[in-house]
Scaffold this motif. Sequence first.
Motif, PDB file in Angstrom:
ATOM      1  N   SER A   6       0.736  -1.034  -0.232  1.00 47.57           N
ATOM      2  CA  SER A   6      -0.026   0.009  -0.171  1.00 47.57           C
ATOM      3  C   SER A   6       0.656   1.011   0.146  1.00 47.57           C
ATOM      4  O   SER A   6       0.616   2.072   0.687  1.00 47.57           O
ATOM      5  N   ILE A   7       1.775   1.006  -1.039  1.00 49.92           N
ATOM      6  CA  ILE A   7       2.626   2.388  -1.005  1.00 49.92           C
ATOM      7  C   ILE A   7       1.821   3.241  -1.808  1.00 49.92           C
ATOM      8  O   ILE A   7       1.528   3.509  -2.832  1.00 49.92           O
ATOM      9  N   HIS A   8       1.797   4.518  -0.950  1.00 53.09           N
ATOM     10  CA  HIS A   8       1.889   6.307  -1.676  1.00 53.09           C
ATOM     11  C   HIS A   8       2.007   6.369  -2.090  1.00 53.09           C
ATOM     12  O   HIS A   8       2.929   7.342  -0.392  1.00 53.09           O
ATOM     13  N   LYS A   9       2.266   7.669  -2.660  1.00 50.06           N
ATOM     14  CA  LYS A   9       2.555   9.015  -3.200  1.00 50.06           C
ATOM     15  C   LYS A   9       2.144   9.441  -3.452  1.00 50.06           C
ATOM     16  O   LYS A   9       1.553  10.023  -4.623  1.00 50.06           O
ATOM     17  N   LYS A  10       2.051  11.394  -2.899  1.00 50.08           N
ATOM     18  CA  LYS A  10       0.918  12.340  -3.410  1.00 50.08           C
ATOM     19  C   LYS A  10       2.532  13.851  -3.386  1.00 50.08           C
ATOM     20  O   LYS A  10       3.073  13.681  -2.472  1.00 50.08           O
ATOM     21  N   PHE A  11       1.759  14.813  -4.470  1.00 46.57           N
ATOM     22  CA  PHE A  11       2.445  16.013  -4.545  1.00 46.57           C
ATOM     23  C   PHE A  11       1.984  16.916  -4.413  1.00 46.57           C
ATOM     24  O   PHE A  11       1.036  16.680  -5.886  1.00 46.57           O
ATOM     25  N   ASP A  12       1.620  17.458  -4.087  1.00 47.29           N
ATOM     26  CA  ASP A  12       0.527  18.169  -3.601  1.00 47.29           C
ATOM     27  C   ASP A  12      -1.277  17.705  -4.021  1.00 47.29           C
ATOM     28  O   ASP A  12      -1.323  16.783  -3.691  1.00 47.29           O
ATOM     29  N   GLN A  13      -1.649  17.451  -5.155  1.00 45.42           N
ATOM     30  CA  GLN A  13      -3.251  17.400  -5.488  1.00 45.42           C
ATOM     31  C   GLN A  13      -2.585  16.043  -6.239  1.00 45.42           C
ATOM     32  O   GLN A  13      -3.308  15.584  -7.233  1.00 45.42           O
ATOM     33  N   LEU A  14      -1.043  15.860  -7.183  1.00 43.81           N
ATOM     34  CA  LEU A  14      -0.529  14.877  -8.275  1.00 43.81           C
ATOM     35  C   LEU A  14      -0.121  13.540  -7.809  1.00 43.81           C
ATOM     36  O   LEU A  14      -0.146  13.951  -6.325  1.00 43.81           O
ATOM     37  N   HIS A  15      -1.670  12.613  -7.558  1.00 47.50           N
ATOM     38  CA  HIS A  15      -1.510  11.029  -6.547  1.00 47.50           C
ATOM     39  C   HIS A  15      -1.036  10.441  -7.600  1.00 47.50           C
ATOM     40  O   HIS A  15      -0.866   9.683  -8.272  1.00 47.50           O
ATOM     41  N   VAL A  16       0.459   9.865  -7.418  1.00 48.15           N
ATOM     42  CA  VAL A  16       0.968   9.577  -8.398  1.00 48.15           C
ATOM     43  C   VAL A  16       1.560   7.742  -8.248  1.00 48.15           C
ATOM     44  O   VAL A  16       1.295   7.715  -9.031  1.00 48.15           O
ATOM     45  N   LEU A  17       1.462   7.332  -6.966  1.00 51.77           N
ATOM     46  CA  LEU A  17       1.741   5.866  -5.854  1.00 51.77           C
ATOM     47  C   LEU A  17       0.210   5.701  -5.609  1.00 51.77           C
ATOM     48  O   LEU A  17      -0.011   6.866  -4.919  1.00 51.77           O
ATOM     49  N   GLY A  39       5.013   6.613 -12.567  1.00 50.89           N
ATOM     50  CA  GLY A  39       5.465   5.962 -11.402  1.00 50.89           C
ATOM     51  C   GLY A  39       6.735   5.432 -11.045  1.00 50.89           C
ATOM     52  O   GLY A  39       6.323   5.063 -10.025  1.00 50.89           O
ATOM     53  N   LYS A  40       7.119   4.832 -12.141  1.00 54.14           N
ATOM     54  CA  LYS A  40       8.563   3.681 -11.731  1.00 54.14           C
ATOM     55  C   LYS A  40       9.750   4.792 -10.792  1.00 54.14           C
ATOM     56  O   LYS A  40      10.244   3.980 -10.173  1.00 54.14           O
ATOM     57  N   THR A  41      10.029   5.342 -11.025  1.00 56.04           N
ATOM     58  CA  THR A  41      11.314   5.773 -10.587  1.00 56.04           C
ATOM     59  C   THR A  41      10.302   6.393  -9.424  1.00 56.04           C
ATOM     60  O   THR A  41      11.722   6.415  -8.525  1.00 56.04           O
ATOM     61  N   THR A  42       9.609   7.068  -8.950  1.00 56.38           N
ATOM     62  CA  THR A  42       9.280   7.804  -7.663  1.00 56.38           C
ATOM     63  C   THR A  42       9.010   6.047  -6.666  1.00 56.38           C
ATOM     64  O   THR A  42       9.461   6.281  -5.903  1.00 56.38           O
ATOM     65  N   LEU A  43       8.629   5.269  -7.509  1.00 62.46           N
ATOM     66  CA  LEU A  43       8.111   3.801  -6.328  1.00 62.46           C
ATOM     67  C   LEU A  43       9.573   3.335  -6.182  1.00 62.46           C
ATOM     68  O   LEU A  43      10.290   2.921  -5.323  1.00 62.46           O
ATOM     69  N   GLN A  45      12.213   5.096  -5.407  1.00 61.75           N
ATOM     70  CA  GLN A  45      13.039   5.896  -4.805  1.00 61.75           C
ATOM     71  C   GLN A  45      12.598   5.654  -3.217  1.00 61.75           C
ATOM     72  O   GLN A  45      13.320   5.629  -2.371  1.00 61.75           O
ATOM     73  N   ILE A  46      11.340   5.475  -3.417  1.00 62.55           N
ATOM     74  CA  ILE A  46      10.799   5.017  -1.625  1.00 62.55           C
ATOM     75  C   ILE A  46      11.160   3.821  -1.348  1.00 62.55           C
ATOM     76  O   ILE A  46      11.616   3.609  -0.687  1.00 62.55           O
ATOM     77  N   ILE A  47      11.122   2.534  -2.415  1.00 62.78           N
ATOM     78  CA  ILE A  47      11.596   1.506  -1.753  1.00 62.78           C
ATOM     79  C   ILE A  47      13.274   1.118  -1.905  1.00 62.78           C
ATOM     80  O   ILE A  47      13.476   0.685  -0.402  1.00 62.78           O
ATOM     81  N   GLY A  48      13.402   2.232  -2.097  1.00 62.34           N
ATOM     82  CA  GLY A  48      15.228   2.611  -1.914  1.00 62.34           C
ATOM     83  C   GLY A  48      15.203   3.341  -1.181  1.00 62.34           C
ATOM     84  O   GLY A  48      16.429   3.535  -0.483  1.00 62.34           O
ATOM     85  N   THR A  49      14.693   3.932  -0.640  1.00 62.68           N
ATOM     86  CA  THR A  49      14.761   4.669   1.109  1.00 62.68           C
ATOM     87  C   THR A  49      14.885   5.931   0.904  1.00 62.68           C
ATOM     88  O   THR A  49      15.222   6.726   1.450  1.00 62.68           O
ATOM     89  N   LEU A  50      14.935   6.074  -1.073  1.00 62.48           N
ATOM     90  CA  LEU A  50      15.876   7.960  -1.024  1.00 62.48           C
ATOM     91  C   LEU A  50      14.425   8.693  -0.821  1.00 62.48           C
ATOM     92  O   LEU A  50      14.898  10.525  -0.458  1.00 62.48           O
ATOM     93  N   GLU A  51      13.565   8.356  -0.819  1.00 55.46           N
ATOM     94  CA  GLU A  51      11.957   9.202  -0.859  1.00 55.46           C
ATOM     95  C   GLU A  51      11.393   8.695   0.162  1.00 55.46           C
ATOM     96  O   GLU A  51      11.228   7.186   0.325  1.00 55.46           O
ATOM     97  N   GLY A 216       0.314   4.929 -11.823  1.00 54.56           N
ATOM     98  CA  GLY A 216       0.480   4.717 -10.558  1.00 54.56           C
ATOM     99  C   GLY A 216       0.228   3.174  -9.933  1.00 54.56           C
ATOM    100  O   GLY A 216       0.058   3.356  -8.502  1.00 54.56           O
ATOM    101  N   LEU A 217      -0.131   1.963 -10.620  1.00 59.17           N
ATOM    102  CA  LEU A 217      -0.573   1.219  -9.663  1.00 59.17           C
ATOM    103  C   LEU A 217       0.226  -0.254 -10.810  1.00 59.17           C
ATOM    104  O   LEU A 217       0.622   0.109 -12.193  1.00 59.17           O
ATOM    105  N   PHE A 218       0.713  -1.233 -10.886  1.00 61.08           N
ATOM    106  CA  PHE A 218       0.802  -2.247 -11.524  1.00 61.08           C
ATOM    107  C   PHE A 218      -0.779  -3.327 -11.993  1.00 61.08           C
ATOM    108  O   PHE A 218      -1.083  -3.176 -11.550  1.00 61.08           O
ATOM    109  N   GLU A 219       0.157  -3.676 -13.056  1.00 61.52           N
ATOM    110  CA  GLU A 219      -1.355  -4.034 -14.533  1.00 61.52           C
ATOM    111  C   GLU A 219      -0.982  -5.561 -12.852  1.00 61.52           C
ATOM    112  O   GLU A 219      -0.312  -6.181 -12.950  1.00 61.52           O
ATOM    113  N   LYS A 220      -2.432  -6.460 -13.353  1.00 59.89           N
ATOM    114  CA  LYS A 220      -1.975  -7.287 -12.262  1.00 59.89           C
ATOM    115  C   LYS A 220      -2.003  -8.080 -13.621  1.00 59.89           C
ATOM    116  O   LYS A 220      -3.043  -9.280 -14.267  1.00 59.89           O
ATOM    117  N   ASN A 221      -0.749  -8.913 -14.231  1.00 59.17           N
ATOM    118  CA  ASN A 221      -0.552  -9.715 -15.507  1.00 59.17           C
ATOM    119  C   ASN A 221       0.341 -10.572 -14.641  1.00 59.17           C
ATOM    120  O   ASN A 221       0.484 -10.639 -13.593  1.00 59.17           O
TER     121      ASN A 221
END
Length: 235
Positions: A6-17, A39-43, A45-51, A216-221
Amino acid sequence: MIQAKSIHKKFDQLHVLKGVDLVVNKGEIVSIVGASGAGKTTLLQIIGTLEKPTPQAGTELIIDGQSVLEMNDKELSKFRNLKLGFIFQFHQLLPEFTALENVCIPAYIAGKSKTEAEAEAKKLLAYLGLSNRMDHKPGELSGGEQQRVAVARALINKPAVIFADEPSGNLDTASAENLHELFFKLRNEFGQTFVIVTHNETLANMADRKLVMVDGLFEKNAGWVDLTNLNPIKG
């Protein structure tokens, strides 16, 4: 090795993840693809603990058995230095330092002596075919050589996970192919775990799993993992 829930990321009103779930097993190579802005790089950066993710009920991020969201900044910096390695598109080598010195920097931060750090760095650079380029500065190296120096730098503290963001995006075809083969060689010989964001379809398709991110989400493949009722993984 990695459990993100349940990783979410918002930049103001922009819901990226928008509630991303991801599991990566030890020794696995996972590629993440998708259009620019998905949302690839944002994700990464988050799982890499940079964000940090936007606070949300149910959000979890466990890496190598440790809950990183519960760490303070000092603990997180130490964890990142010892457990995580990073490879970026533009190398991010320090131009005033030699290849050997660039590779040693994370080891120095970890408190290793100059003798110990240089011995490990020389071993890695030799393994990567750069024995005769150790004393050269980045400006004296080809793009492929610079990227191999960056790989050595990422490996020097023997991290649990290596995160790569468009690692071959700035390389010619031959250098890109060599880099791709290197990732799999490292995994096979040292058990490295890789999470790779890329637009390179060849590299993406070589991975154990390819995840496609859309809006902002993975396809269910076939590569998607449902985390419902899944217990936290340990390593």
